[in-house]
Design a protein around this motif. Sequence first.
Motif, short mmCIF file in Angstrom:
data_model
loop_
_atom_site.label_atom_id
_atom_site.label_comp_id
_atom_site.label_asym_id
_atom_site.label_seq_id
_atom_site.Cartn_x
_atom_site.Cartn_y
_atom_site.Cartn_z
N SER A 95 12.27 -27.50 75.21
CA SER A 95 11.81 -28.79 75.75
C SER A 95 12.88 -29.44 76.62
N GLY A 96 13.56 -28.65 77.44
CA GLY A 96 14.57 -29.19 78.34
C GLY A 96 15.93 -29.37 77.69
N ALA A 97 16.03 -29.10 76.40
CA ALA A 97 17.30 -29.27 75.70
C ALA A 97 18.18 -28.04 75.90
N SER A 98 19.46 -28.28 75.92
CA SER A 98 20.44 -27.22 76.04
C SER A 98 21.35 -27.30 74.82
N ILE A 99 21.02 -26.52 73.81
CA ILE A 99 21.72 -26.59 72.53
C ILE A 99 22.43 -25.26 72.29
N PRO A 100 23.73 -25.29 72.03
CA PRO A 100 24.45 -24.04 71.77
C PRO A 100 23.83 -23.30 70.58
N PRO A 101 23.71 -21.98 70.65
CA PRO A 101 23.07 -21.23 69.56
C PRO A 101 23.82 -21.35 68.24
N GLU A 102 25.11 -21.64 68.28
CA GLU A 102 25.86 -21.78 67.02
C GLU A 102 25.62 -23.14 66.35
N MET A 103 24.98 -24.07 67.06
CA MET A 103 24.64 -25.36 66.46
C MET A 103 23.37 -25.19 65.65
N LYS A 104 23.49 -25.42 64.35
CA LYS A 104 22.35 -25.22 63.45
C LYS A 104 21.91 -26.51 62.76
N THR A 105 22.84 -27.45 62.55
CA THR A 105 22.52 -28.64 61.77
C THR A 105 22.90 -29.92 62.52
N ILE A 106 22.22 -30.99 62.15
CA ILE A 106 22.51 -32.31 62.71
C ILE A 106 22.23 -33.36 61.65
N SER A 107 22.97 -34.43 61.71
CA SER A 107 22.71 -35.55 60.80
C SER A 107 22.46 -36.81 61.63
N VAL A 108 21.61 -37.65 61.09
CA VAL A 108 21.29 -38.94 61.72
C VAL A 108 21.53 -40.00 60.66
N GLN A 109 22.52 -40.83 60.88
CA GLN A 109 22.83 -41.91 59.95
C GLN A 109 21.87 -43.08 60.18
N PHE A 110 21.75 -43.94 59.20
CA PHE A 110 20.87 -45.10 59.30
C PHE A 110 21.40 -46.09 60.34
N PHE A 111 20.56 -46.49 61.27
CA PHE A 111 20.92 -47.43 62.32
C PHE A 111 20.60 -48.85 61.84
N GLU A 112 21.62 -49.56 61.42
CA GLU A 112 21.46 -50.92 60.91
C GLU A 112 21.14 -51.87 62.06
N ASN A 113 20.32 -52.88 61.78
CA ASN A 113 19.98 -53.87 62.79
C ASN A 113 20.98 -55.02 62.72
#
Length: 157
Positions: A13-31
């Motif tokens: 979908s247009g993303a360019s992600i290195p093949p060795e990248m397997k995981t990601i975290s998203v922390q809570f975005f406080e208001n």
Amino acid sequence: MLVYQSCGTYSFSGASIPPEMKTISVQFFENNSVLVVPYLSQQFTEGLKERIRNQSSLSLVRSDADANFEGRITDYSIRPVAIQGNERAGLNRMTITVYVKYTNAITPELNFEQSFQAFQEFSLTNGPLQTQEQKLIPIINKQLTEDIFNRAFAHWN
């Protein structure tokens, strides 16, 4: 039998992600904005996670990820943009600003800290603010998460 081996980055979908990248975290975005909508933080954070799930094959983890998103909602505002003859707002603008820190352990040169802003205009003739707010926030969040995803994975500045 044909075997295809890829090297470099893959595109989804247009993303360019290195093949060795397997995981990601998203922390809570406080208001942290002056105006606080109780569900805004949760909706934005979940929207970013959903964008990652739908547009990449990365696994979402809580910590120790190959990349991490963190930040806060720094502004949520509603301002008039068109005044009618009776000095009432004929058109209003809802704006959300999010500060994002993206850390990429695989390719640190792609790290960034940046604010993203999106807005939608609306008229109170279409109903009360509370009703429209519930419709507008998801639209704005969708634009914000798209911009953030593209900045991180399509390298759009």
